[in-house]
Design an enzyme around this catalytic site. Structure first.
Site, PDB file in Angstrom:
ATOM      1  CE  LYS A 190      38.265  36.797  30.680  1.00 43.88           C
ATOM      2  NZ  LYS A 190      37.315  36.582  31.801  1.00 43.88           N
ATOM      3  CD  GLN A 219      36.510  33.874  34.369  1.00 42.99           C
ATOM      4  OE1 GLN A 219      37.275  34.708  33.899  1.00 42.99           O
ATOM      5  NE2 GLN A 219      35.414  33.478  33.745  1.00 42.99           N
ATOM      6  CG  ASP A 279      34.984  41.673  34.054  1.00 44.25           C
ATOM      7  OD1 ASP A 279      35.069  41.673  32.812  1.00 44.25           O
ATOM      8  OD2 ASP A 279      35.105  40.644  34.735  1.00 44.25           O
TER       9      ASP A 279
END
Length: 282
Positions: free
Chosen positions: A51, A95, A118
Site C-alpha cells: 500500500k 491494518q 477502508d
C-alpha cells in the site's frame, strides 16, 4: 471464456489517480494516507508495504505508524485521534487483524468517517446500504469496477455471494443490490451451497477455502469472481477450482492477478476522493 484482468485494470486506474494527484498538487494539496500497523504479522507487513509503495508511485504522501502487539487500546485510540485532527492526512487505514486485547469495532469506529478510506465505519456502511455516497470497502468496490470495465450489466442478474464478512460479503451485497442485481448471500451455516451457486448468473466467493467452488457448482456461462487468497504447496490460489471452472465460465478472475490488485487501486481512489471532499468542506 474471458479473464477479468484486475492487474491490467489496476494499472490503468493508478495512472488516472496519478494525474488527479498532480492536479491537486497544483492547488497545494498533497493527498495523504496514514496506515496503522500493530504487531509483526508477516502478511499484514506485506500488505502495508504494498500500500505504501502504491501511494509513492502515484505521488501521494504515505506514513506508516507501527506499534508493538503490546500497545494498549487507549494508546491506539489516542493515535487515531491525532491522525483524525491532522489536516495533511486525508485517509486513515487500520491494518487488520488487531491483537485480541484490542476491541476492533471500537477502533474502527474511532476513525473519522471522512477519513475512513477502508469503508469500515458504521456511518459509511449505513450510507452504502442506503445507496448514498460513501466510502465503500476497497475489495468489493474493486469487483464492481471490474464489472464496469468489462461492460457486465448486473441489472436483473441472479448473483450468489459466498461469504458474509463485514469487510467483503456484506458490502458486496449492498453494492450489488444498488446495481439492481438479485442477490443471494451464503455463509458457513448455509446448508446446501451448491443449490445456491448452481442457479446464479454470477458467483462471487471470498472465504479463504481452496477449491470450495468446483465445476459442478456453477452453470454454463456463469461469471465467476474469486476473492479468496490461500497458500497451497507454496502457491497462491483462490477459493475456486480455476482449471475446471474456467471451462464453464463466460468470465472469471484469476488468483493472483484478479481482485487483489484492484483492492489497492480502490484504496488510492478512495484516498483521492477523501482529499477532494475535505478540500470542499474546508
Amino acid at each position: 471464456m474471458k479473464i477479468l484482468d484486475g492487474k491490467k485494470l489496476s494499472e490503468k486506474i493508478k495512472e488516472e489517480v496519478k494525474k488527479e494527484v498532480e492536479e491537486l498538487k497544483k492547488e497545494g494539496i498533497v493527498p495523504g494516507l496514514a496506515v496503522i500497523l500493530v504487531g509483526k504479522d508477516p502478511a499484514s507487513q506485506t500488505y502495508v508495504r504494498m500500500k505504501k509503495n502504491a501511494c509513492e508511485k502515484v505521488g501521494m504522501y504515505s506514513v506508516v505508524h507501527e506499534f508493538p502487539e503490546s500497545i494498549t487500546e487507549t494508546e491506539l485510540l489516542s493515535t487515531i485521534e491525532m491522525i483524525n485532527k491532522n489536516p495533511n492526512i486525508h485517509g486513515l487505514l487500520i491494518q487488520l487483524p488487531l491483537p485480541k486485547h484490542i476491541d476492533t469495532t471500537k477502533v474502527l469506529e474511532a476513525v473519522a468517517p471522512q477519513k475512513d478510506v477502508d469503508g469500515f465505519h458504521p456511518y459509511n456502511m449505513g450510507r452504502l446500504v442506503e445507496g448514498l455516497d460513501s466510502f465503500a470497502p476497497c475489495t468489493p468496490l474493486g469487483v464492481m469496477e471490474l464489472f464496469k470495465e468489462y461492460n457486465i450489466d448486473l441489472k436483473g442478474k441472479d448473483v450468489c455471494v459466498v461469504g458474509a464478512s463485514n469487510i467483503v460479503g456484506k458490502p458486496m451485497w449492498a453494492l450489488l443490490v444498488n446495481a439492481w442485481a438479485t442477490v443471494d448471500i451464503c455463509h458457513i451455516e448455509t446448508r446446501d451451497l451448491a443449490a445456491h451457486t448452481k442457479r446464479a448468473d454470477v458467483v462471487i466467493v471470498g472465504v479463504g477455502k481452496p477449491d470450495l467452488i468446483t465445476a459442478d457448482m456453477v452453470k454454463d456461462g456463469a461469471i465467476v469472481v474469486d476473492i479468496g487468497i490461500n497458500k497451497v504447496d507454496g502457491k497462491i490460489v483462490g477459493d475456486v477450482d480455476f482449471e475446471n471452472v474456467s471451462k464453464k465460465a463466460s468470465y472469471i478472475t484469476p488468483v493472483p492477478g484478479g481482485v487483489g490488485p484492484m483492492t489497492i487501486a480502490m484504496l488510492l481512489k478512495n484516498t483521492i476522493k477523501a482529499a477532494k471532499l475535505q478540500k470542499e468542506n474546508k
